[in-house]
Design a protein around this motif. Sequence first.
Motif, short mmCIF file in Angstrom:
data_model
loop_
_atom_site.label_atom_id
_atom_site.label_comp_id
_atom_site.label_asym_id
_atom_site.label_seq_id
_atom_site.Cartn_x
_atom_site.Cartn_y
_atom_site.Cartn_z
N ALA A 86 32.86 47.01 48.68
CA ALA A 86 34.21 46.62 49.08
C ALA A 86 34.44 45.13 48.85
O ALA A 86 35.52 44.73 48.40
CB ALA A 86 34.44 46.98 50.55
N ASP A 87 33.44 44.30 49.14
CA ASP A 87 33.58 42.86 48.90
C ASP A 87 33.78 42.57 47.42
O ASP A 87 34.59 41.71 47.05
CB ASP A 87 32.34 42.11 49.40
CG ASP A 87 32.30 41.99 50.93
OD1 ASP A 87 33.35 42.19 51.56
OD2 ASP A 87 31.22 41.70 51.46
N ILE A 89 35.07 44.62 45.22
CA ILE A 89 36.41 45.08 44.86
C ILE A 89 37.45 44.03 45.27
O ILE A 89 38.39 43.74 44.51
CB ILE A 89 36.70 46.44 45.52
CG1 ILE A 89 35.80 47.52 44.91
CG2 ILE A 89 38.17 46.82 45.35
CD1 ILE A 89 35.83 48.85 45.64
N ASP A 90 37.28 43.43 46.45
CA ASP A 90 38.21 42.39 46.89
C ASP A 90 38.18 41.17 45.98
O ASP A 90 39.22 40.56 45.70
CB ASP A 90 37.89 41.96 48.32
CG ASP A 90 38.38 42.95 49.36
OD1 ASP A 90 39.30 43.72 49.05
OD2 ASP A 90 37.83 42.96 50.48
N LEU A 94 39.50 46.32 41.31
CA LEU A 94 38.94 47.65 41.13
C LEU A 94 38.55 47.93 39.69
O LEU A 94 37.50 48.53 39.41
CB LEU A 94 39.92 48.72 41.62
CG LEU A 94 39.46 50.17 41.46
CD1 LEU A 94 38.22 50.43 42.32
CD2 LEU A 94 40.56 51.14 41.82
N ARG A 205 38.18 47.33 52.33
CA ARG A 205 38.68 46.56 51.20
C ARG A 205 39.90 45.80 51.71
O ARG A 205 41.00 46.33 51.75
CB ARG A 205 39.04 47.47 50.04
CG ARG A 205 37.89 48.36 49.60
CD ARG A 205 38.34 49.40 48.58
NE ARG A 205 37.27 50.35 48.29
CZ ARG A 205 37.39 51.39 47.45
NH1 ARG A 205 38.54 51.61 46.84
NH2 ARG A 205 36.37 52.20 47.24
N TRP A 208 43.22 45.71 50.06
CA TRP A 208 43.98 46.96 50.03
C TRP A 208 44.75 47.19 51.32
O TRP A 208 45.57 48.11 51.38
CB TRP A 208 43.02 48.14 49.79
CG TRP A 208 42.48 48.18 48.40
CD1 TRP A 208 41.97 47.13 47.69
CD2 TRP A 208 42.40 49.31 47.53
NE1 TRP A 208 41.56 47.54 46.45
CE2 TRP A 208 41.81 48.88 46.33
CE3 TRP A 208 42.75 50.64 47.69
CZ2 TRP A 208 41.58 49.74 45.26
CZ3 TRP A 208 42.50 51.51 46.62
CH2 TRP A 208 41.94 51.06 45.43
#
Length: 219
Positions: A86-87, A89-90, A94, A205, A208
Amino acid sequence: MPADPTLRFERSLFRNGVESIIACDEVGRGALAGPVAVGMVVIDQSVRRMPKGLRDSKLLPEPHREALAPLCTRWVLYSAVGLASADEIDSLGLSRCLGLAGRRALESLEAMGAPIGSSTLVLDGNWDYLNPVLDTRVDVVTRIKADRDCASVAAASVIAKVHRDRLLIDRDVVTPGYGWASNKGYASRAHFAAIDLLGPSDYHRLSWLKGDVPLEQVE
């Protein structure tokens, strides 16, 4: 009802001189929390009868996926799952993280001795997200609905889905209150209510959670 996957497309590649196939599918793309996962399996012409009941992981109830995953692992020559957190992706977005997770899956296959350089990679969808992050290009064939139609890609989807689901189920013990075991990180009213009550976790995320996020059916 959707058609069962077959090996027809894979066999057409073998007839055209492909020696081995790396089938690829991603899961967790639309989740609010947790990693995105890319599953890969390797087959060649020695692979025959597929596991009974094999389908794209999104079309299978969770108990069926759990039962199929070890059968798929034994059916193929090699299998691996790559993750991007998730980190990541941030910070990276993506699109790049799909490639990053795919690269990690490829590296795992290579470490097992899989023939990466001489294989053709069948990737579900119409976009090659893998080659832009690789130092050495691989031969990629994109195919829309490959997870539905191609048995090898369906097997990759099942293996990746079960792997990621188990991470979220385990997370339910570490960070309780968000319903990870049931929502697997996807959007739901209960999930949003938990975020409102507890605040986002380090598994979310964060990029998001800004703005409107549509509710999504749990995969």
